[in-house]
Design a protein around this motif. Structure first.
Motif, mmCIF file in Angstrom:
data_model
loop_
_atom_site.group_PDB
_atom_site.id
_atom_site.type_symbol
_atom_site.label_atom_id
_atom_site.label_comp_id
_atom_site.label_asym_id
_atom_site.label_seq_id
_atom_site.Cartn_x
_atom_site.Cartn_y
_atom_site.Cartn_z
ATOM 1 N N VAL A 1 -18.410 -6.054 2.868
ATOM 2 C CA VAL A 1 -18.181 -6.408 1.243
ATOM 3 C C VAL A 1 -18.327 -5.160 0.350
ATOM 4 N N ASP A 2 -17.723 -5.405 -0.757
ATOM 5 C CA ASP A 2 -17.728 -4.225 -1.932
ATOM 6 C C ASP A 2 -18.799 -4.375 -2.760
ATOM 7 N N ALA A 3 -19.627 -5.543 -2.764
ATOM 8 C CA ALA A 3 -20.708 -5.958 -3.643
ATOM 9 C C ALA A 3 -21.421 -6.902 -3.200
ATOM 10 N N VAL A 4 -22.558 -7.118 -3.718
ATOM 11 C CA VAL A 4 -23.504 -8.351 -3.550
ATOM 12 C C VAL A 4 -23.832 -8.626 -4.836
ATOM 13 N N ILE A 5 -23.977 -10.194 -4.999
ATOM 14 C CA ILE A 5 -24.561 -10.667 -6.258
ATOM 15 C C ILE A 5 -25.736 -11.300 -5.992
ATOM 16 N N ILE A 6 -26.717 -10.964 -6.410
ATOM 17 C CA ILE A 6 -28.159 -11.667 -6.121
ATOM 18 C C ILE A 6 -29.032 -11.468 -7.183
ATOM 19 N N ASP A 7 -30.208 -12.148 -7.309
ATOM 20 C CA ASP A 7 -31.227 -12.156 -8.214
ATOM 21 C C ASP A 7 -31.869 -10.737 -8.302
ATOM 22 N N ARG A 8 -32.215 -10.232 -9.526
ATOM 23 C CA ARG A 8 -32.742 -8.964 -9.701
ATOM 24 C C ARG A 8 -33.844 -8.538 -8.764
ATOM 25 N N GLU A 9 -34.967 -9.266 -8.836
ATOM 26 C CA GLU A 9 -36.027 -8.744 -8.180
ATOM 27 C C GLU A 9 -35.688 -8.507 -6.639
ATOM 28 N N PRO A 10 -35.193 -9.566 -6.010
ATOM 29 C CA PRO A 10 -35.034 -9.214 -4.708
ATOM 30 C C PRO A 10 -33.935 -8.188 -4.550
ATOM 31 N N ALA A 11 -32.980 -7.820 -5.361
ATOM 32 C CA ALA A 11 -32.044 -6.861 -5.654
ATOM 33 C C ALA A 11 -32.792 -5.427 -5.290
ATOM 34 N N ILE B 1 -25.873 -6.720 -9.779
ATOM 35 C CA ILE B 1 -24.762 -6.662 -8.528
ATOM 36 C C ILE B 1 -25.464 -5.298 -7.950
ATOM 37 N N ILE B 2 -25.495 -5.550 -6.647
ATOM 38 C CA ILE B 2 -25.531 -4.358 -5.747
ATOM 39 C C ILE B 2 -24.421 -3.707 -5.132
ATOM 40 N N VAL B 3 -24.346 -2.558 -5.283
ATOM 41 C CA VAL B 3 -23.257 -1.715 -4.616
ATOM 42 C C VAL B 3 -23.590 -0.494 -3.941
ATOM 43 N N LYS B 4 -22.798 0.295 -3.112
ATOM 44 C CA LYS B 4 -23.277 1.424 -2.478
ATOM 45 C C LYS B 4 -23.133 2.464 -3.768
ATOM 46 N N THR B 5 -24.155 3.493 -3.214
ATOM 47 C CA THR B 5 -24.229 4.436 -4.477
ATOM 48 C C THR B 5 -23.034 5.114 -4.963
ATOM 49 N N ASP B 6 -21.921 5.353 -4.148
ATOM 50 C CA ASP B 6 -20.766 6.026 -4.276
ATOM 51 C C ASP B 6 -19.727 5.146 -5.026
ATOM 52 N N SER B 7 -19.967 3.700 -5.179
ATOM 53 C CA SER B 7 -19.114 2.828 -5.522
ATOM 54 C C SER B 7 -18.443 3.170 -6.984
ATOM 55 N N GLU B 8 -17.420 2.762 -7.197
ATOM 56 C CA GLU B 8 -16.861 2.966 -8.556
ATOM 57 C C GLU B 8 -17.099 1.609 -9.279
ATOM 58 N N ILE B 9 -17.561 0.721 -8.958
ATOM 59 C CA ILE B 9 -17.963 -0.612 -9.617
ATOM 60 C C ILE B 9 -19.390 -0.696 -10.572
ATOM 61 N N ALA B 10 -18.934 -0.522 -11.943
ATOM 62 C CA ALA B 10 -19.970 -0.306 -12.653
ATOM 63 C C ALA B 10 -20.270 -1.517 -13.823
ATOM 64 N N THR B 11 -19.363 -2.420 -13.629
ATOM 65 C CA THR B 11 -19.597 -3.594 -14.558
ATOM 66 C C THR B 11 -19.383 -4.897 -13.820
ATOM 67 N N PRO B 12 -19.611 -6.230 -14.188
ATOM 68 C CA PRO B 12 -19.407 -7.066 -13.610
ATOM 69 C C PRO B 12 -17.852 -7.420 -13.646
ATOM 70 N N ASP B 13 -17.060 -6.914 -14.891
ATOM 71 C CA ASP B 13 -15.734 -7.089 -14.855
ATOM 72 C C ASP B 13 -14.949 -6.410 -13.896
ATOM 73 N N ALA B 14 -15.431 -5.463 -13.181
ATOM 74 C CA ALA B 14 -14.801 -4.698 -11.950
ATOM 75 C C ALA B 14 -15.047 -5.319 -10.574
ATOM 76 N N LEU B 15 -15.389 -6.444 -10.670
ATOM 77 C CA LEU B 15 -15.723 -7.224 -9.465
ATOM 78 C C LEU B 15 -14.406 -7.847 -9.284
ATOM 79 N N ALA B 16 -13.442 -7.903 -10.142
ATOM 80 C CA ALA B 16 -12.163 -8.833 -9.887
ATOM 81 C C ALA B 16 -11.258 -8.044 -8.780
ATOM 82 N N GLY B 17 -10.702 -8.974 -7.759
ATOM 83 C CA GLY B 17 -10.037 -8.513 -6.724
ATOM 84 C C GLY B 17 -10.767 -8.049 -5.542
#
Ligand code: ARG
Length: 262
Positions: A191-201, A134-150
Motif C-alpha cells: 500500500v502507499d499509505a496507512v490512515i490510522i489514529d495518531r498515537e498508535p501511528a 497518515i503514515i507513509v514511507k520516509t521517501d514518499s512524496e505524499i505530504a498532505t491528505p489531498d495527495a492520497l487521491a488515486g
C-alpha cells in the motif's frame, strides 16, 4: 454478566426442582432472577469491557496482560464504581455488537464518537482528543491528505480510518484486521499509505524503520466509552466516574504514563 447467567441457571434449577411443588416457591425464584439481572452492573458486580488489544498505547498485550491507557482508565472507573473489571479481547468491528447484545457492558477501544455509531450505542463524555493521521514511507512524496487521491490505502477494518478512506477520490482501500498488519503492508510496498489514529501511528513508526507520520492531520476526533442504548443508568455512572478521575488528575496521570510529552 457471568453472574447473571449463573443466577438465572440456579433459578431455573430451583424452578424445575419445585415444578411439582408449591406455586409460591416458583414465583419467588422468578422474582430473584429479575432482581439479579437488574443488579448486573451494580456495586460488587463485574464490569465487562470489550476491546481490541492491537492498538498501542491505548490497549495492547504485555505477556498475558492487556495494558494501556484504556485498560487503566477502565480499571480506575471500575474502582470508582466498586466493581471488578473483566476485559474481553475481540475484533474491533465486533465491539459494538458485543455491547448491544449485553455480552459486554462497555466498549473501550480508542473508539471515536461518530454519528453512525450513535444510532446503535450511546457514548460517554469524551475522555481524550485524538486524530487520524497518515503514515507513509520516509521517501514518499505524499505530504498532505489531498495527495492520497488515486493511491492504495491500508486501514484497520471498521475504523474511522476505513470510513474516511472511502471518501478519497479514486483510492483503493486495503482492509486489515489489525492496524499493525496495515503498517506491515506499507513496509512491504503493498500500500502507499496507512490512515490510522495518531498515537498508535507514532508507536508503529517507532517500531518499524523507514516510516514517518505526515505532519498534516487527516481529522480531529474524540474517544469515548460506548454503552448499550438502554443502559442509561450505567452511562450516568461512567460519566460521573470520568468527571471524578478528571478532577483528581488521575486521567492525565494515566495518559502521561503511556504517552511521552513532546
Ligand atoms: N478510533 C478509531 C475508530 O474508532 C480506531 C479505533 C481502533 N481501536 C482498536 N482498539 N483497534 O474507529
Amino acid at each position: 454478566m457471568k453472574k447473571i447467567i449463573a443466577m438465572t441457571l440456579l433459578s431455573a434449577m430451583v424452578l424445575s426442582m419445585t415444578a411439582c411443588g408449591s406455586k409460591e416457591v416458583t414465583e419467588e425464584a422468578t422474582t430473584e432472577a429479575v432482581a439479579t439481572e437488574e443488579a448486573a452492573t451494580e456495586e460488587g458486580g463485574q464490569l465487562v469491557m470489550a476491546t481490541n488489544a492491537e492498538f498501542p498505547p491505548y490497549e495492547y498485550r504485555e505477556g498475558d496482560q492487556i495494558v494501556g491507557i484504556d485498560a487503566d482508565i477502565a480499571a480506575a472507573i471500575a474502582e470508582e464504581l466498586g466493581m471488578e473489571l473483566v476485559i474481553e479481547d475481540m475484533q474491533f468491528d465486533s465491539i459494538i455488537a458485543a455491547v448491544q447484545s449485553g455480552k459486554a457492558d462497555i466498549g473501550v477501544a480508542g473508539m471515536t464518537v461518530t454519528e453512525d455509531r450513535l444510532v446503535t450505542v450511546n457514548f460517554s463524555d469524551p475522555y481524550t482528543q485524538a486524530a487520524q493521521v497518515i503514515i507513509v514511507k520516509t521517501d514518499s512524496e505524499i505530504a498532505t491528505p489531498d495527495a492520497l487521491a488515486g493511491k492504495t490505502i491500508g486501514v484497520q477494518l471498521g475504523t474511522t480510518g476505513d470510513l474516511y478512506a472511502e471518501d478519497i477520490e479514486d483510492a483503493t482501500i486495503e482492509r486489515y484486521n489489525k492496524g499493525f498488519e496495515a503498517v506491515q503492508a506499507l513496509t512491504q510496498g503493498k500500500v502507499d499509505a496507512v490512515i490510522i489514529d495518531r498515537e498508535p501511528a507514532k508507536v508503529f513508526v517507532e517500531q518499524n524503520e523507514g516510516l514517518k507520520v505526515v505532519d498534516e492531520e487527516f481529522t480531529v476526533e474524540d474517544y469515548a466509552i460506548c454503552i448499550a442504548k438502554e443502559n442509561s443508568e450505567l452511562l450516568e455512572k461512567i460519566n460521573t466516574a470520568l468527571a471524578t478521575l478528571q478532577e483528581s488528575g488521575k486521567l492525565d496521570e494515566i495518559k502521561a504514563k503511556y504517552i511521552n510529552a513532546e
